[in-house]
Motif scaffolding. Structure first.
Motif, short mmCIF file in Angstrom:
data_model
loop_
_atom_site.label_atom_id
_atom_site.label_comp_id
_atom_site.label_asym_id
_atom_site.label_seq_id
_atom_site.Cartn_x
_atom_site.Cartn_y
_atom_site.Cartn_z
N LYS A 80 0.82 -1.21 0.00
CA LYS A 80 0.00 0.00 0.00
C LYS A 80 0.86 1.27 0.00
O LYS A 80 0.65 2.15 -0.83
CB LYS A 80 -0.93 -0.03 1.22
CG LYS A 80 -2.01 1.01 1.16
CD LYS A 80 -3.00 0.87 2.30
CE LYS A 80 -3.91 2.07 2.33
NZ LYS A 80 -4.67 2.18 3.55
N VAL A 81 1.84 1.35 0.91
CA VAL A 81 2.65 2.59 0.97
C VAL A 81 3.50 2.78 -0.27
O VAL A 81 3.82 3.91 -0.63
CB VAL A 81 3.55 2.69 2.23
CG1 VAL A 81 2.74 2.66 3.50
CG2 VAL A 81 4.65 1.68 2.25
N SER A 82 3.86 1.69 -0.93
CA SER A 82 4.73 1.80 -2.10
C SER A 82 3.96 1.89 -3.41
O SER A 82 4.54 1.90 -4.49
CB SER A 82 5.69 0.61 -2.15
OG SER A 82 4.97 -0.61 -2.28
N GLY A 83 2.63 1.93 -3.32
CA GLY A 83 1.81 2.09 -4.52
C GLY A 83 1.64 0.82 -5.32
O GLY A 83 1.44 0.86 -6.53
N ASN A 84 1.75 -0.33 -4.67
CA ASN A 84 1.59 -1.62 -5.33
C ASN A 84 0.30 -2.30 -4.86
O ASN A 84 -0.21 -2.00 -3.79
CB ASN A 84 2.77 -2.54 -5.00
CG ASN A 84 4.04 -2.05 -5.66
OD1 ASN A 84 4.21 -2.18 -6.86
ND2 ASN A 84 4.94 -1.48 -4.87
N LYS A 85 -0.19 -3.22 -5.70
CA LYS A 85 -1.31 -4.06 -5.28
C LYS A 85 -0.78 -5.18 -4.40
O LYS A 85 -1.37 -5.54 -3.39
CB LYS A 85 -2.02 -4.66 -6.50
CG LYS A 85 -2.98 -3.71 -7.17
CD LYS A 85 -4.30 -4.43 -7.48
CE LYS A 85 -5.30 -3.58 -8.23
NZ LYS A 85 -5.44 -2.22 -7.74
N LYS A 86 0.36 -5.75 -4.80
CA LYS A 86 0.99 -6.77 -3.97
C LYS A 86 2.51 -6.70 -4.12
O LYS A 86 3.02 -6.12 -5.09
CB LYS A 86 0.46 -8.17 -4.30
CG LYS A 86 0.63 -8.60 -5.75
CD LYS A 86 0.01 -10.00 -5.90
CE LYS A 86 0.50 -10.69 -7.12
NZ LYS A 86 -0.22 -10.48 -8.34
N CYS A 87 3.18 -7.28 -3.15
CA CYS A 87 4.64 -7.28 -3.19
C CYS A 87 5.13 -8.52 -2.45
O CYS A 87 4.39 -9.17 -1.73
CB CYS A 87 5.21 -6.02 -2.54
SG CYS A 87 4.86 -5.87 -0.78
N GLU A 88 6.41 -8.82 -2.67
CA GLU A 88 7.01 -9.96 -1.97
C GLU A 88 8.49 -9.68 -1.75
O GLU A 88 9.08 -8.85 -2.43
CB GLU A 88 6.83 -11.25 -2.78
CG GLU A 88 7.43 -11.17 -4.17
CD GLU A 88 7.06 -12.35 -5.06
OE1 GLU A 88 6.09 -13.06 -4.78
OE2 GLU A 88 7.78 -12.53 -6.05
N MET A 89 9.05 -10.40 -0.79
CA MET A 89 10.48 -10.30 -0.52
C MET A 89 11.20 -10.86 -1.74
O MET A 89 10.72 -11.82 -2.33
CB MET A 89 10.85 -11.14 0.70
CG MET A 89 10.21 -10.68 1.99
SD MET A 89 11.08 -9.29 2.72
CE MET A 89 12.62 -10.07 3.15
#
Length: 164
Positions: A80-89
Motif C-alpha cells: 500500500k505505501v509503495s503504490g503496489n497491489k501486492k509485493c514480496e520479498m
C-alpha cells in the motif's frame, strides 16, 4: 590494542553528506544473522536495531523497507505505501546482484542504485538507531532523521501488529 574498523561504502557516503554516525562492530554468527542476535551483541534494545529488507512490487518494481529487527514486514502495508497491489520479498540470491550487499549486511544507504525506501514509523521515537553498515559484523549508529534524509526514506507503518 583497538582494532581499526575499515570504512564501508556506507560510512564514506555518510562522511560525504557530513552526517554524524558511529561504526559499531559486533560478533557475527553465520547460523544466526538475525537482528535479534545483533541487538544482543550490541547490548541494545531490539526496537532500535533495524533490518533492511528488499521487496519487489507488482507496479513499482524493487523497493526497500527498514523495520525494527524483531518484526516482520507486513506485505499488505508495504504494498500500500509503495503504490503496489501486492509485493514480496526478493529471493536471497537476487540481493547481491541487485544491491551490492549480502544477507545480514544489507544497508538502506549505498545500494548499487537508489530504490524507493520506507522506514517504519517507530524510528521517530528514538534519538539513535542501528542499521547495517553494509557488511556483516558492522552496524552504524545514526540519528533517525539523518538516516531518513540520506536514504530519502518515507516514514510509514510497515509492520504487522503482533499480539502478545
Amino acid at each position: 590494542m583497538k582494532e581499526k574498523i575499515n570504512k564501508t561504502n556506507v560510512a564514506r557516503l555518510l562522511d560525504k553528506a557530513k552526517i554524524v554516525y558511529r561504526l559499531v562492530p559486533y560478533e557475527v554468527d553465520e547460523n544466526d544473522l538475525s537482528a535479534v542476535h545483533v541487538a544482543e551483541q550490541l547490548g541494545e534494545d531490539i526496537e532500535q536495531v533495524f533490518k533492511t529488507l528488499v521487496l519487489h512490487g507488482d507496479k513499482s518494481g524493487h523497493f526497500v523497507c527498514v523495520v525494527p529487527g524483531d518484526h516482520e514486514v507486513d506485505l499488505k502495508k508495504a504494498a500500500k505505501v509503495s503504490g503496489n497491489k501486492k509485493c514480496e520479498m526478493i529471493p536471497v540470491k537476487e540481493l547481491l546482484p541487485l544491491t551490492g550487499y549480502i544477507r545480514g549486511g544489507c544497508s538502506p544507504i549505498g545500494m548499487k542504485k537508489h530504490f524507493p525506501t520506507y522506514i517504519h514509523q517507530t524510528v521517530t521515537g528514538f534519538d539513535k538507531i542501528y542499521v547495517s553498515a553494509g557488511q556483516r559484523g558492522l552496524q552504524i549508529q545514526i540519528a533517525p532523521s539523518d538516516l531518513i534524509r540520506e536514504a530519502q526514506a518515507i516514514v510509514a507503518d510497515l509492520i504487522a501488529i503482533t499480539e502478545e
